[in-house]
Write a protein that holds these residues in place. Structure first.
Motif, mmCIF file in Angstrom:
data_model
loop_
_atom_site.group_PDB
_atom_site.id
_atom_site.type_symbol
_atom_site.label_atom_id
_atom_site.label_comp_id
_atom_site.label_asym_id
_atom_site.label_seq_id
_atom_site.Cartn_x
_atom_site.Cartn_y
_atom_site.Cartn_z
ATOM 1 N N GLN A 20 42.003 48.857 35.181
ATOM 2 C CA GLN A 20 40.579 48.682 34.913
ATOM 3 C C GLN A 20 40.105 49.620 33.826
ATOM 4 O OE1 GLN A 20 39.217 49.061 38.888
ATOM 5 N NE2 GLN A 20 38.804 46.877 39.086
ATOM 6 N N ASP B 44 43.905 39.997 39.745
ATOM 7 C CA ASP B 44 42.594 39.612 39.255
ATOM 8 C C ASP B 44 42.037 40.536 38.189
ATOM 9 O OD1 ASP B 44 39.427 38.781 40.619
ATOM 10 O OD2 ASP B 44 40.937 37.441 39.821
ATOM 11 N N SER C 200 42.439 39.343 34.749
ATOM 12 C CA SER C 200 41.717 38.096 34.589
ATOM 13 C C SER C 200 40.249 38.343 34.313
ATOM 14 C CB SER C 200 41.881 37.277 35.865
ATOM 15 O OG SER C 200 41.195 36.091 35.750
ATOM 16 N N GLU C 201 39.693 39.338 34.962
ATOM 17 C CA GLU C 201 38.283 39.635 34.757
ATOM 18 C C GLU C 201 38.014 40.124 33.355
ATOM 19 O OE1 GLU C 201 35.518 39.468 36.643
ATOM 20 O OE2 GLU C 201 36.639 38.401 38.183
#
Lengths: 332, 332
Positions: free
Chosen positions: A231, A275, A278-279
C-alpha cells in the motif's frame, strides 16, 4: 511532498487558450510563474485572469478542475504497437498519469511488453509519440539487453516505414532507458521512496516499468506486512504518476485461488498479491494463451468498461509486440 | 457597546485564545488599542458567538421530518430504497467493496444525479487514486437511461461538466486536509465524493504500529463532518476491503472480506453499503432507450452498518453494465 518545479501549468484551472499564451511567453512550470508579477503576465492575458492565476499559484495547492477543463487537456499515450491492446487501454496506448497492470502466466510476454513500452515511450513528438525516457525496475533479472536491441531495431524499422529520416537510432534508444536491478522488497521500497530525486534530475522520464512487482512479495513475508508495504508503494507510485505525469506499468504474476464463487473445491487462476494492487491500478490487463495464440483481456478499466468483455489477440515476433495479421473474432 | 460590534472580528486562532483565557490581557490591549473593559466585552461576545444553543425534542422531531424530504438520489432507485430514500445531506455514507464491484461507478452516478437536479448544484470528486475519467462521466450522462429524463428536460452536458469538479493528486493525508479546509472558502458543493479513503489512510495503519494514525482519521472525519453539517453537504466515501477472519464476517455475501481501516472507522460513518461480486458467468443483456445492448455483470449491494434507522442486512441484487444499472427482471 510534491516538487513545485515539476508541476506543469496545464494542471491549474486556467483556460486552454491562456495556457497556450503562457507557453508561448515561456512559462511552462509552476516554478516559472512564481516569480512573475501580474503586470508582466497581463501583457498576454487580461489583468483579471493574471490575478486569478497568481492567486492560484500562491496557494501552492492545485485547485480542482471542472470536467470541461480536464477534457481539453492534451494527454499523451505510449503505444504498444498492437492496436487491439492500445484500444483496451483507452484508445492510443498507456496514458500518462495512470497506473496499469499486466498479469499473466510465465512466458506469456510480460517482460516483452515492458521492453516494448520502454522503447515506445521514446518515440519523438513529430511521430506522435511521448518523446520521453524510461525507468525499468527489474526484480527477476529477465531484462536481456540483446533482446532489447532486437526490439529497438524492429521499432526503428517500423517507424522508418511511416516517416522518412527519423533521428531515432539504437544508441539513443538504449541510452534513454534507466535500468535498476532490485534484489529484495526493501530495496524496492527504498528506490520508490527516493524516486522523486531521480525524477527531478531526469525530467524527461515518462514511464516506469516494474517487472515484476510480485516477485519479492511471495516469500515468507507476513500477510499484514506485505499488505502495508504494498500500500505504501502504491501510494507513492500514485503520487509520482500524477505529479510527474508519467505512466507506471506493473507486471504481476498469477496465483491459484481456492473456492470463490463456483464452490469450495474449484480453483481459479487469479493475479497475485490480492486486492491491494487492484485498488491502486486504474487498468488491469490479463495476458493469456488459448490454442497456442496469445490474447489480452481487460478486467478492470477506468476509462473503457465496455471493453471488459472482449479479448484481443496479439503476437510477439522478433521485432517486438505486434497485432495479429489475420482477423480474429473477439472471445470471452 | 455597539462600537465593539463594529471592530474587526478577531481571526480564528486569536478568538480561541481569548475564549480559553490564554491571552496576556495587557499585551492584547496594547496591540489592538482596547481598554481592559472593552476586552471583557470582546470576551463575552466571543463566548456568545461560540456557544451552542439547546434544542427541544419537538423541534428535533420536526427537523427530522423536514430532513427526510431533502434526500438526494444516488441514481439507482433500488439502492435509494436501501438508503431509506436516498443520500442524506449532512451525513457521511460509505460504499465499500472489493475492486471492480462498482464503487467508483456508483459515485459517478451520484455526481450526475445531483448536478442534474437543477442548474446550480455543484459537486466535488476528490480522486486519491487518479482513477477517474472525465470522458466516462460525460458518456454516462449522454447515454444512460438514468439521465434520460434530465436530457429531455434540456440539461446540457457542458453545463454538467462545468459543475462537476475533480480534485486529483490528493494522495496523502495532508493534501486531503488542505482540500477540505479550503472548501470553506470556495463555492458551495452539494456533494463531496472521496474515492477512496483507504488508499490514503491504509498505509499508515498496521498491526504493530501505535494508535496515532487512528486519531488522524478521526480528526479528518470530524473536520469533514462539521463542514457537512454546517453547509448541508452530502458526503460519499469509498473504502476498500481487508481480510476478515471467518467468524468475524458481517456480510452475508462476502465470506472473508470486510471494509478496510479497522474498527475505529466503523464509528465514523453514518451508513455503510457493501458491494459484492455475484457470479461472473451469469451475464445478462439489457436494451436501453437508445437501443444499445448493454451486457451486465451481477452485483449485490447490502446495508452493512447504519446508525440512522436503516434496516441492516437488507440487500438488493442488480446487474452493472457499461452505462446502466438494471435489475434482473429488466434483462432480456
Amino acid at each position: 511532498m510534491r516538487d513545485a518545479r515539476s508541476i506543469l501549468l496545464v494542471k491549474l484551472n486556467i483556460k486552454p487558450g491562456q495556457i497556450k499564451k503562457l507557453h508561448d511567453a515561456g512559462y511552462k512550470f509552476l516554478e516559472d510563474l512564481k516569480e512573475a508579477s501580474p503586470l508582466s503576465l497581463s501583457k498576454g492575458v487580461s489583468v483579471q485572469e493574471a490575478l486569478s492565476i497568481i492567486r492560484q499559484i500562491k496557494n501552492d495547492k492545485l485547485p480542482s478542475a471542472s470536467l470541461t477543463s480536464i477534457i481539453k487537456r492534451e494527454t499523451y499515450a505510449i503505444p504498444t504497437f498492437c492496436n487491439g491492446i492500445d484500444k483496451l487501454l483507452g484508445g492510443k496506448g498507456v496514458t500518462l498519469g495512470k497506473i496499469v497492470e499486466f498479469c499473466g502466466i510465465p512466458g506469456i510476454g510480460k517482460t516483452q511488453m515492458g521492453i516494448q513500452l520502454s522503447i515506445n515511450v521514446q518515440i519523438p513528438r513529430n511521430l506522435f509519440g511521448p518523446e520521453g525516457e524510461a525507468v525499468y525496475i527489474d526484480t527477476e533479472g529477465s531484462f536481456i539487453i540483446q533482446r532489447v536491441a532486437e526490439i529497438a531495431n524492429g521499432t526503428i524499422a517500423r517507424l522508418n516505414e511511416t516517416v522518412e529520416g527519423s533521428p531515432f537510432n539504437l544508441e539513443t534508444i538504449l541510452s534513454r532507458i534507466y535500468y535498476f536491478r532490485i534484489h529484495d522488497y526493501i530495496q524496492l521500497n527504498a528506490l520508490i521512496k527516493n524516486m522523486d530525486e531521480f525524477l527531478n534530475e531526469h525530467p524527461m522520464v515518462k514511464l516506469i516499468v516494474i517487472d515484476s512487482i510480485a516477485f519479492h512479495f511471495r516469500t515468507e513475508l507476513d500477510l499484514s506486512v506485505r499488505t502495508r508495504v504494498l500500500q505504501m508503494i502504491a501510494q507513492k507510485l500514485e503520487d509520482i504518476a500524477e505529479s510527474f505525469e508519467l505512466a507506471v506499468v506493473l507486471m504481476n504474476q498469477m496465483t491459484t485461488k481456492f473456492g470463490g464463487n463456483s464452490g469450495p473445491d474449484n480453483t481459479t487462476l487469479t493475479p497475485a498479491l490480492g486486492d491491494v494492487l487492484s485498488e491502486a491500478c486504474s487498468d488491469r490487463v490479463l495476458l493469456f494463451r488459448r490454442d497456442e495464440e496469445r490474447f489480452a483481456h481487460l478486467f478492470k478499466s477506468a476509462t473503457k468498461p465496455e471493453l471488459q468483455i472482449t479479448s484481443v489477440q496479439f503476437q510477439i515476433i522478433k521485432d517486438g509486440i505486434r497485432d495479429c495479421p489475420l482477423p480474429s473474432d473477439p472471445g470471452q | 457597546m455597539s462600537n465593539i460590534n463594529q471592530t474587526k472580528s478577531p481571526r480564528v486562532p486569536e478568538e480561541l485564545k481569548v475564549l480559553f483565557g490564554e491571552v496576556n490581557v495587557g499585551k492584547y490591549c496594547k496591540r489592538h488599542s482596547v481598554t481592559p473593559e472593552e476586552f471583557q466585552t470582546i470576551r463575552c461576545q466571543v463566548i456568545e458567538r461560540n456557544k451552542v444553543l439547546p434544542k427541544n425534542g419537538l423541534d428535533m422531531l420536526n427537523e427530522l421530518k423536514a430532513r427526510d424530504s431533502r434526500r438526494l438520489s444516488i441514481g439507482y432507485a433500488n439502492i435509494d430504497e436501501l438508503l431509506g430514500g436516498g443520500l442524506q445531506p449532512g451525513d457521511i455514507t460509505e460504499i465499500s467493496g472489493e475492486s471492480t464491484t462498482g464503487k467508483t461507478r456508483l459515485c459517478y452516478s451520484a455526481l450526475l444525479s445531483i448536478t442534474c437536479l437543477n442548474k446550480e448544484n455543484t459537486a466535488l470528486f476528490i480522486d486519491t487514486k487518479n482513477g477517474s475519467c472525465a470522458n466516462y462521466i460525460r458518456t454516462l450522462f449522454l447515454e444512460s437511461d438514468q439521465f434520460a429524463d434530465a436530457r429531455e428536460r434540456g440539461m446540457d452536458v457542458d453545463s454538467i461538466s462545468d459543475r462537476i469538479h475533480i480534485q486529483k493528486g490528493c494522495v496523502y493525508e495532508d493534501d486531503l486536509l488542505n482540500v477540505i479546509e479550503d472548501l470553506n472558502l470556495q463555492f458551495q458543493q452539494k456533494l463531496i465524493v472521496i474515492d477512496s479513503i483507504s488508499s490514503v489512510f491504509s498505509p499508515l495503519l498496521g498491526y504493530n504500529i501505535d494508535h496515532y494514525p487512528y486519531s488522524r482519521i478521526t480528526i479528518f472525519i470530524r473536520t469533514l463532518r462539521n463542514l457537512a453539517k454546517k453547509y448541508n453537504i452530502t458526503i460519499l466515501i469509498t473504502n476498500s476491503v481487508q481480510y476478515a477472519r471467518p467468524y468475524d464476517h458481517k456480510s452475508v455475501f462476502s465470506i472473508n472480506k470486510k471494509p478496510a481501516l479497522g474498527q475505529t472507522w466503523t464509528y465514523l460513518t453514518d451508513t455503510t453499503l457493501f458491494l459484492s461480486l455475484g457470479d461472473d458467468s451469469d451475464q445478462r443483456v439489457y436494451i436501453n432507450r437508445q437501443g444499445c445492448e448493454i451486457l451486465g455483470v451481477p452485483r449485490i449491494c447490502e446495508v452493512l452498518r447504519s446508525r440512522k434507522n436503516l434496516v441492516v442486512g437488507r440487500y438488493c441484487t442488480f446487474y452493472m453494465g457499461y452505462t446502466e444499472f438494471f435489475p434482473e427482471f429488466a434483462a432480456i
